[in-house]
Design an enzyme around this catalytic site. Structure first.
Site, mmCIF file in Angstrom:
data_model
loop_
_atom_site.group_PDB
_atom_site.id
_atom_site.type_symbol
_atom_site.label_atom_id
_atom_site.label_comp_id
_atom_site.label_asym_id
_atom_site.label_seq_id
_atom_site.Cartn_x
_atom_site.Cartn_y
_atom_site.Cartn_z
ATOM 1 N N HIS A 71 0.841 -1.197 0.000
ATOM 2 C CA HIS A 71 0.000 0.000 0.000
ATOM 3 C C HIS A 71 0.878 1.250 0.000
ATOM 4 C CE1 HIS A 71 -3.838 -2.055 1.778
ATOM 5 N NE2 HIS A 71 -3.437 -2.575 0.632
ATOM 6 N N GLU A 121 0.844 3.875 1.754
ATOM 7 C CA GLU A 121 1.257 4.344 3.081
ATOM 8 C C GLU A 121 2.452 3.558 3.609
ATOM 9 O OE1 GLU A 121 -1.784 3.391 2.066
ATOM 10 O OE2 GLU A 121 -3.336 4.099 3.430
ATOM 11 N N CYS A 175 -6.192 1.695 5.601
ATOM 12 C CA CYS A 175 -6.812 0.449 6.044
ATOM 13 C C CYS A 175 -6.280 0.098 7.437
ATOM 14 C CB CYS A 175 -6.517 -0.673 5.047
ATOM 15 S SG CYS A 175 -4.798 -1.216 5.092
ATOM 16 N N CYS A 188 -2.402 -0.343 7.524
ATOM 17 C CA CYS A 188 -1.665 0.928 7.471
ATOM 18 C C CYS A 188 -1.888 1.739 8.741
ATOM 19 C CB CYS A 188 -2.057 1.708 6.232
ATOM 20 S SG CYS A 188 -1.567 0.863 4.717
HETATM 21 ZN ZN LIG Z 1 -3.434 0.092 3.699
#
Ligand SMILES: [Zn+2]
Length: 143
Positions: A53, A55, A83, A86
């Protein structure tokens, strides 16, 4: 000049780069003292890695840049609400501030009743319309 909108536009450019690679268009930048120290976008398809991801990559690269694991005096600008994974990583990083473009009702951490580090300031809905539209368009074109 160095407003939340200014940096969110840079995060949106990262999301655009993800889109061009047929990745879910989510982008992220980390800023420290008005200086961009990390830029990233979602790369889960390219890297065959569900943890890739935007992040996660930005946290790693900002820590490398700073030479320390904690992201004090740093602000993350991310186009979509992080999410749960993260959220956990941001919590460990002790980042000072997280600015979120669009909410993610299904996968975002807020509806899961999770929080970031107690010291972390959260700002929501910065360039919300653009940040949510790019993701909506992506999934509509997939159908
Ligand atoms: Zn994430």
């Amino acid at each position: 000049m160095f407003t939340d909108e200014y940096y969110m536009k840079m995060a949106l450019q990262e999301a655009q780069t993800a889109l061009e690679k047929d990745e879910v268009p989510i982008g992220c930048v980390i800023v420290s003292n008005n200086r961009v120290i990390a830029k990233s976008h979602n790369l889960t398809e390219t890297l065959n890695d569900v943890t890739a991801h935007a992040e996660m990559q930005a946290i790693t690269s900002a820590a490398n840049y700073l030479g320390g694991k904690y992201l004090q005096n740093c602000t993350m600008y991310v186009t979509l609400e992080p999410c749960v994974m993260c959220c956990g990583a941001l919590n460990w990083s002790q980042i000072s501030k997280v600015v979120i473009g669009a909410r993610d009702e299904q996968r975002g951490f807020i509806n899961k009743h999770l929080t970031l580090h107690p010291k972390t300031e959260i700002v929501l809905d910065v360039l919300e319309a653009q940040c949510s539209q790019i993701v909506k368009d992506f999934f509509q074109n997939k159908r």
